[in-house]
Design a protein around this motif. Structure first.
Motif, short mmCIF file in Angstrom:
data_model
loop_
_atom_site.label_atom_id
_atom_site.label_comp_id
_atom_site.label_asym_id
_atom_site.label_seq_id
_atom_site.Cartn_x
_atom_site.Cartn_y
_atom_site.Cartn_z
N UNK A 122 0.77 -1.28 0.01
CA UNK A 122 -0.04 -0.01 -0.15
C UNK A 122 0.99 1.28 0.02
N UNK A 123 1.88 1.21 -0.79
CA UNK A 123 2.93 2.38 -0.71
C UNK A 123 2.89 3.07 -2.05
N UNK A 124 2.13 2.57 -3.20
CA UNK A 124 2.51 3.18 -4.45
C UNK A 124 1.05 3.70 -5.01
N UNK A 125 0.80 4.94 -5.46
CA UNK A 125 -0.51 5.26 -6.23
C UNK A 125 0.04 4.89 -7.65
N UNK A 126 -0.58 4.10 -8.61
CA UNK A 126 -0.37 3.84 -9.81
C UNK A 126 -1.23 4.38 -11.06
#
Length: 497
Positions: A122-126
């Motif tokens: 849950x660390x990346x916005x793609x």
């Protein structure tokens, strides 16, 4: 009622070309405007991300991704850009080069997988800028693997697609392909320049339409609507205030000016369907109505509830010769019928009478329809398949059938589904995209028939009545009961008016 133009991929491409060649816009400018629009529309979203990763393809959609990456970087966000291959679009090449200079590097797919394996949950916005709306081919093995990774990974807490979810193609939906089709499971889609017809009904979770947001970038979506660039498809937005105000009785109304309607249906054991339709009409302000049914029990059932009603056991032939038909403007036929009435085939509908055909009055393919200028059929998907002899797995497929069927038979068709579609004999069509699980219960179709009759009885056209009826019925979302009955839904609507 608000109508928003919907453009096919082909029409969107034509508008894009027109904007550049005839209006003098630079494609590079449009790409930059698209990036800025997406940036500003999602400023709160960007703030939630530790890191933003942008996957860019080789076409114009990839160019939009590069332009967005540049803007995000300049605004101080932690952004990484990965490319499937060098960009082939001239404007895209400009932004690809710009990102190389500003970010310092553009990652390869090998870099993407390496960094993905090391990233935290849950660390990346793609941002999905892989494939645009023009992509129609089957996915390569590499792209399918990439998209499946994006969908299955817990590294990405949010997936935003530019213009369309990469790999999505509604025309491939079907019993055998629905599960095997690979496309990005976007949490939202940013439509750029035009609202996209092919995006209608984008869904990967049951009963959940994925949000789409439209960003204007200067395309001439109103000044250049012609047969070459637009096929008269519109997106309907709910208008609850008009739906309520129009249906309310006026002080000067008498029983006929308040609206009159005749109802025929309710075979033995199914009388409740036609009674519910008529009840919706009457309790929502209809002035006068009469119920006809083949059931011998219909009168006792009606009079048990209300001695003021007009009701009669009758065949359809007798009903169509009843004097009341000459006084009314609306006829609802079919709720509760277990057999298609033969007397309906080829019947000449009197001028000025609006005919609603529902349930048992929806004919099977090959059975002649009645003839008239204001006939509305309201099938659900199964009835549409039976009516046309063609299976349909998407609203786009239903449109392709109905845009021929409606002018050929001079009828309007309202397809009732999680995405509703009204197709008119003049070639205009309207999409209602407002899934409402509370309507997935017995009797709501009968309810809709009565609501349609209420609006049609006020001298509204079918094109005017349908969106109003859908807007009113949409109020059922506010009902407190998680699974309300049709009667509970009607009660809540009556309280509104």
């Amino acid at each position: 009622m608000k109508y928003k133009p919907l453009f096919t991929n082909k029409e969107s491409k034509a508008l894009d070309s027109l904007t550049i060649k005839e209006l003098g816009f630079q494609e590079q400018t449009l790409m930059g405007m698209a990036a800025l629009s997406v940036f500003h529309a999602n400023e709160d979203l960007w703030k939630t991300a530790e890191s933003i990763w942008i996957l860019s393809g080789s076409g114009g959609n990839g160019g939009d991704g590069y332009a967005l990456a540049h803007t995000l970087f300049q605004e101080g966000y932690n952004v990484r850009c990965f490319s499937t291959s060098p960009n082939k679009n001239e404007a895209g090449k400009f932004y690809e080069s710009l990102v190389s200079k500003t970010l310092g590097t553009i990652g390869t797919m090998e870099d993407f997988y390496k960094e993905w394996e090391e990233a935290e949950e849950d660390s990346v916005l793609l941002v999905d800028a892989l494939l645009g709306t023009g992509f129609q081919d089957s996915l390569s093995k590499e792209l399918k693997e990439l998209i499946d990774t994006v969908n299955d990974s817990d590294v990405f807490f949010y997936r935003l697609s530019l213009d369309t979810a990469s790999g999505w193609n509604p025309y491939l939906l079907g019993e055998k392909t629905q599960e095997s089709q690979s496309f990005v499971f976007a949490d939202s889609i940013e439509e750029l320049g035009t609202r996209k017809w092919e995006n209608i009904g984008f869904i990967y979770e049951k009963d959940s339409i994925i949000p789409r947001y439209y960003e204007s970038i200067g395309f001439p979506v109103h000044s250049h609507l012609n047969n070459a660039t637009f096929s008269n498809r519109y997106y309907l937005e709910p208008d609850p205030e008009s739906a309520i105000s129009i249906i309310k009785r006026k002080n000067k109304d008498h029983k006929y000016s308040a609206g009159s309607a005749l109802f025929y249906g309710g075979s033995d054991g199914m009388e409740g369907a036609i009674l519910l339709s008529e009840q919706a009409f009457a309790r929502l302000g209809g002035g006068i109505s009469k119920i006809f049914s083949p059931s011998m029990n219909i009168a006792s059932l009606v009079f048990k509830e209300d001695l003021s009603k007009m009701v009669k056991t009758s065949s359809l032939a007798e009903t169509l010769n009843d004097p009341f038909l000459k006084k009314t403007k609306t006829l609802v036929l079919g709720p509760g019928l277990t057999q298609y009435p033969n007397d309906l085939s080829g019947w000449e509908v009197p001028e000025g009478l609006r005919l609603v055909l529902d349930a048992g009055a929806i004919p099977t393919k090959g059975i002649p329809l009645p003839k008239g200028n204001e006939i509305l059929l309201t099938p659900h998907v199964g009835e549409l398949n039976r009516m046309t002899g063609i299976p349909h797995h998407s609203v786009q497929a239903a449109y392709d059938t109905l845009i021929k069927y409606c002018p050929q038979n001079n009828v309007y068709v309202l397809l009732k589904s999680f995405v509703s579609l009204l197709v008119c004999p003049n070639g205009f069509s309207y999409v209602w995209e407002s899934p409402n699980p509370k309507l997935a219960t017995m009797g709501t179709g009968d309810l809709l028939s009565g609501i349609l009759a209420r609006y049609l009885s006020l001298d509204l056209s079918i094109e005017e009545a349908v969106p109003l009826a859908l807007s009113l019925l949409d109020h059922s979302k506010q009902v407190e009961e998680p699974y309300p009955s049709a009667h509970q839904i009607l009660k809540s609507l009556v309280e509104l008016v």
